[in-house]
Design an enzyme around this catalytic site. Structure first.
Site, PDB file in Angstrom:
ATOM      1  N   ARG A 172       6.615  39.783 -36.115  1.00  0.00           N
ATOM      2  CA  ARG A 172       7.174  40.754 -35.178  1.00  0.00           C
ATOM      3  C   ARG A 172       7.271  40.201 -33.757  1.00  0.00           C
ATOM      4  O   ARG A 172       7.905  40.805 -32.890  1.00  0.00           O
ATOM      5  CB  ARG A 172       6.445  42.076 -35.226  1.00  0.00           C
ATOM      6  CG  ARG A 172       5.044  42.096 -34.769  1.00  0.00           C
ATOM      7  CD  ARG A 172       4.747  43.537 -34.413  1.00  0.00           C
ATOM      8  NE  ARG A 172       3.548  44.042 -35.027  1.00  0.00           N
ATOM      9  CZ  ARG A 172       3.120  45.286 -34.843  1.00  0.00           C
ATOM     10  NH1 ARG A 172       3.801  46.111 -34.125  1.00  0.00           N
ATOM     11  NH2 ARG A 172       2.028  45.689 -35.379  1.00  0.00           N
ATOM     12  N   LYS A 187      -0.252  30.652 -32.027  1.00  0.00           N
ATOM     13  CA  LYS A 187      -1.665  30.392 -32.295  1.00  0.00           C
ATOM     14  C   LYS A 187      -2.205  31.529 -33.153  1.00  0.00           C
ATOM     15  O   LYS A 187      -2.529  32.607 -32.659  1.00  0.00           O
ATOM     16  CB  LYS A 187      -2.500  30.277 -31.023  1.00  0.00           C
ATOM     17  CG  LYS A 187      -3.834  29.612 -31.360  1.00  0.00           C
ATOM     18  CD  LYS A 187      -5.002  30.063 -30.544  1.00  0.00           C
ATOM     19  CE  LYS A 187      -5.623  31.342 -30.958  1.00  0.00           C
ATOM     20  NZ  LYS A 187      -6.343  31.339 -32.245  1.00  0.00           N
ATOM     21  N   GLU A 262      -0.631  43.792 -27.140  1.00  0.00           N
ATOM     22  CA  GLU A 262      -0.857  44.881 -28.089  1.00  0.00           C
ATOM     23  C   GLU A 262      -2.350  44.853 -28.365  1.00  0.00           C
ATOM     24  O   GLU A 262      -2.835  43.981 -29.080  1.00  0.00           O
ATOM     25  CB  GLU A 262       0.005  44.640 -29.324  1.00  0.00           C
ATOM     26  CG  GLU A 262       0.294  45.898 -30.086  1.00  0.00           C
ATOM     27  CD  GLU A 262      -0.750  46.131 -31.129  1.00  0.00           C
ATOM     28  OE1 GLU A 262      -1.731  46.842 -30.811  1.00  0.00           O
ATOM     29  OE2 GLU A 262      -0.603  45.595 -32.229  1.00  0.00           O
ATOM     30  N   CYS A 296      -5.446  48.340 -35.522  1.00  0.00           N
ATOM     31  CA  CYS A 296      -5.574  48.949 -34.199  1.00  0.00           C
ATOM     32  C   CYS A 296      -4.986  50.346 -34.161  1.00  0.00           C
ATOM     33  O   CYS A 296      -5.164  51.071 -33.195  1.00  0.00           O
ATOM     34  CB  CYS A 296      -4.958  48.059 -33.137  1.00  0.00           C
ATOM     35  SG  CYS A 296      -3.384  47.420 -33.652  1.00  0.00           S
ATOM     36  N   GLU A 393     -13.495  51.460 -30.611  1.00  0.00           N
ATOM     37  CA  GLU A 393     -12.871  51.218 -31.899  1.00  0.00           C
ATOM     38  C   GLU A 393     -13.902  50.628 -32.864  1.00  0.00           C
ATOM     39  O   GLU A 393     -14.462  49.560 -32.582  1.00  0.00           O
ATOM     40  CB  GLU A 393     -11.758  50.203 -31.644  1.00  0.00           C
ATOM     41  CG  GLU A 393     -10.652  50.183 -32.586  1.00  0.00           C
ATOM     42  CD  GLU A 393      -9.562  49.234 -32.113  1.00  0.00           C
ATOM     43  OE1 GLU A 393      -8.415  49.490 -32.443  1.00  0.00           O
ATOM     44  OE2 GLU A 393      -9.848  48.224 -31.432  1.00  0.00           O
TER      45      GLU A 393
HETATM   46  P1  ADP Z   1     -10.359  40.082 -32.822  1.00  0.00           P
HETATM   47  O1  ADP Z   1     -11.643  40.664 -32.297  1.00  0.00           O
HETATM   48  O2  ADP Z   1      -9.462  41.054 -33.462  1.00  0.00           O
HETATM   49  O3  ADP Z   1     -10.532  38.801 -33.569  1.00  0.00           O
HETATM   50  P2  ADP Z   1      -9.542  38.562 -30.549  1.00  0.00           P
HETATM   51  O4  ADP Z   1      -8.927  39.097 -29.331  1.00  0.00           O
HETATM   52  O5  ADP Z   1     -10.872  37.910 -30.438  1.00  0.00           O
HETATM   53  O6  ADP Z   1      -9.534  39.777 -31.539  1.00  0.00           O
HETATM   54  O7  ADP Z   1      -8.588  37.539 -31.275  1.00  0.00           O
HETATM   55  C1  ADP Z   1      -7.188  37.674 -31.342  1.00  0.00           C
HETATM   56  C2  ADP Z   1      -6.560  36.301 -31.135  1.00  0.00           C
HETATM   57  O8  ADP Z   1      -6.891  35.844 -29.827  1.00  0.00           O
HETATM   58  C3  ADP Z   1      -7.075  35.245 -32.093  1.00  0.00           C
HETATM   59  O9  ADP Z   1      -6.024  34.358 -32.421  1.00  0.00           O
HETATM   60  C4  ADP Z   1      -8.127  34.543 -31.262  1.00  0.00           C
HETATM   61  O10 ADP Z   1      -8.389  33.219 -31.679  1.00  0.00           O
HETATM   62  C5  ADP Z   1      -7.455  34.558 -29.908  1.00  0.00           C
HETATM   63  N1  ADP Z   1      -8.352  34.346 -28.775  1.00  0.00           N
HETATM   64  C6  ADP Z   1      -9.651  34.698 -28.641  1.00  0.00           C
HETATM   65  N2  ADP Z   1     -10.108  34.328 -27.444  1.00  0.00           N
HETATM   66  C7  ADP Z   1      -9.102  33.736 -26.775  1.00  0.00           C
HETATM   67  C8  ADP Z   1      -8.919  33.146 -25.481  1.00  0.00           C
HETATM   68  N3  ADP Z   1      -9.919  33.083 -24.605  1.00  0.00           N
HETATM   69  N4  ADP Z   1      -7.712  32.633 -25.170  1.00  0.00           N
HETATM   70  C9  ADP Z   1      -6.687  32.695 -26.033  1.00  0.00           C
HETATM   71  N5  ADP Z   1      -6.780  33.234 -27.256  1.00  0.00           N
HETATM   72  C10 ADP Z   1      -7.958  33.750 -27.627  1.00  0.00           C
END
Ligand code: ADP
Length: 493
Positions: A172, A187, A262, A296, A393
């Site tokens: 998406r 990523k 999001e 979410c 959540e």
């Molecule tokens: P969740 O708790 O649902 O795993 P996160 O926000 O930790 O949510 O993770 C969502 C995405 O963000 C994943 O791909 C994770 O690797 C990435 N992520 C986590 N920390 C960072 C950061 N400091 N910078 C960029 N991406 C990040």
């Protein structure tokens, strides 16, 4: 089925990719480091993928930047054809992709099949939408001028995605980005990179030129930092936790990038006295327990009016009792494991907090006898606003029931949160459906319906649930810049 035999089957299909994708080449981390991917239902290691960082990300950005030159200059019809081909391949390989999702994420295979269709639908939709990026001609303020608005792709996009929908959260973002001429560095979550890599393999098979789609994974903060600090990356699109979203938003300030976020929700589900009980139970069940509560838009607070409370609680409890828990590959299972130990610990702490403050566990309330990260589908009553279960959540299979008296009170409680993603209401009163839908401070509202996401409607939150919308005709705007062009001296012969 065993992890190994499923992995072998996917390997035979050529979709079991375990390297990053930079400039059309499959690559390891430059220092050879890897990170393990496991099956949350069994704890088995499925694969090792590269633990990449800044250097690999910078190379992926350069590839995307170079590819942008030619990709953005294709006609919309040409880009549309590539996306259509990608969509066709995703659907041809629906079964293998679904198996990969179940393997690394844990959701039941049937739900994983649903995710592949849902995820692929974004590519199909935006393959069509590619051809409808219209600009404007504005009536000029003087007769010798002509004013035109062009819509142009923003440039290289960094797309950071979570593990709960390993395919759909990528498509998406990438669908609209590619449709209007952007190139991407994806990523994926390190918990679920294999689905992302398989989708990228299919993008290559669809003929999408090298460098248009790149995938890096490993050290998330380092990769994030490389994407944020690059002046070549013009947009960050992110789905994930509110905490990380805020960091990315702050980080994007350094280079003034566009940002779409999001983030987390705290979805209220309002069941009014005049609701149809069966519809309310079925809808609430779907809104709460989909993906074991790990979305979410999952109902996080179930607010039930006092007149229907007992009847609803009884019927809901019976429905939850019937949810079969287990390995997502087992026939009949509708609740898989949680993603990891940290997720279970969070659920446990929320339930403990509620019990200590007077809530009653009607069902479940503990780890499942299957062990690992399985948690029993849980219903908790007498939940109050000050409990963690109502404030944050839970992201797990726990349904908190709260009681309310009046519509005004329900709306006040529903809006009393910093989140604003999804909300649900169950009522047969037409006027109430409009009144409450308009009063809820949320980006999405389900009326007598618990599953509302679709590629044709805008998805996104208000308040701290995010910025921007995904899907639908609005979703492509996030990847476009407006350019105003003024033609002067137009009366000269
Ligand atoms: P969740 O708790 O649902 O795993 P996160 O926000 O930790 O949510 O993770 C969502 C995405 O963000 C994943 O791909 C994770 O690797 C990435 N992520 C986590 N920390 C960072 C950061 N400091 N910078 C960029 N991406 C990040």
């Amino acid at each position: 089925m065993e992890t190994k035999s499923i992995a072998t089957r996917i390997q035979n299909s050529g979709l079991f990719r375990t390297q990053g994708l930079i400039g059309g080449k499959w690559v390891d981390a430059y220092d050879g480091k890897t990170i393990k991917v496991n099956n949350p239902a069994t704890g088995e290691i499925i694969a090792e993928v590269p633990y990449m960082g800044k250097r690999e990300t910078n190379d992926a950005i350069s590839s995307a930047y170079d590819a942008f030159n030619s990709w953005s200059k294709l006609t919309a019809a040409e880009r549309s054809k590539y996306l259509r081909e990608w969509y066709d391949l995703l659907m041809t390989h629906k079964e293998e992709l679904a198996q990969l999702i179940t393997l690394e994420q844990g959701k039941p295979l049937k739900d994983a099949m649903g995710e592949v269709t849902y995820g692929a639908d974004f590519i199909e939709f935006f393959s069509e939408e590619a051809k409808r990026v219209y600009g404007d001609v504005i009536p000029a303020t003087s007769s010798d001028r002509r004013l035109v608005v062009l819509k142009q792709p923003v440039g290289v996009v960094g797309a950071i995605t979570p593990w709960n929908f390993p395919l759909a959260m990528i498509t998406r973002k990438v669908g609209p980005a590619l449709a209007c001429g952007c190139t991407v560095v994806i990523k994926p979550s390190e918990f679920t990179p294999l689905t992302a890599l398989a989708a990228a393999e299919l993008a290559l098979q669809a003929g999408i030129p090298q460098g248009v789609v790149n995938v890096v994974m490993g050290n998330a903060p380092d990769i994030g930092e490389a994407l944020l600090s690059s002046t070549q990356v013009r947009k960050i699109t992110f789905t994930g936790s509110t905490a990380v979203g805020k960091k990315l938003m702050a980080g994007a300030a350094g280079t003034v990038k566009k940002v779409s976020l999001e983030l987390g929700g705290n979805a209220p589900c309002l069941v009014f006295d005049d609701a149809d009980l069966d519809v309310a139970v079925k809808g609430t069940l779907a809104a709460k327990f989909r993906n074991s509560g790990q979305t979410c838009v999952c109902a996080n607070r179930i607010l039930v009016q006092e007149g229907i409370y007992e009847k609803f609680a009884d019927a809901f409890l019976k429905a939850v009792q019937n949810l079969q828990v287990g390995d997502g590959f087992t026939e009949g299972v509708v609740q898989g494991p949680l993603i990891n130990e940290a997720a279970v610990k969070k659920v446990e702490s929320f339930v403990q907090d509620a019990i200590s403050k007077g809530a009653k566990v009607l069902l479940g309330g503990k780890r499942h006898s299957l062990g690992l990260t399985f948690y029993e589908p849980t219903v908790v009553s007498d939940v109050k606003n000050e409990m963690l279960l109502a404030k944050e959540e839970v992201f797990g299979p726990v349904a908190p029931l709260l009681q309310f008296k009046t519509e005004e009170e329900a709306i006040r409680i529903a809006n009393d949160t910093n989140a604003g993603l999804a909300a649900y209401i169950f009522t047969n009163n037409v006027q109430r459906t409009w009144r409450v839908s308009e009063a809820l401070e949320y980006g999405l509202v389900g009326v007598n319906e618990g599953l509302i996401s679709t590629e044709v409607a805008p998805f996104g939150g208000v308040k701290q649930s995010g910025l921007g919308r995904e899907g639908s005709k609005y979703g492509i705007d996030e990847y476009l810049e407006l350019k105003y062009v003024c033609f002067g001296d137009m009366n000269r012969k």
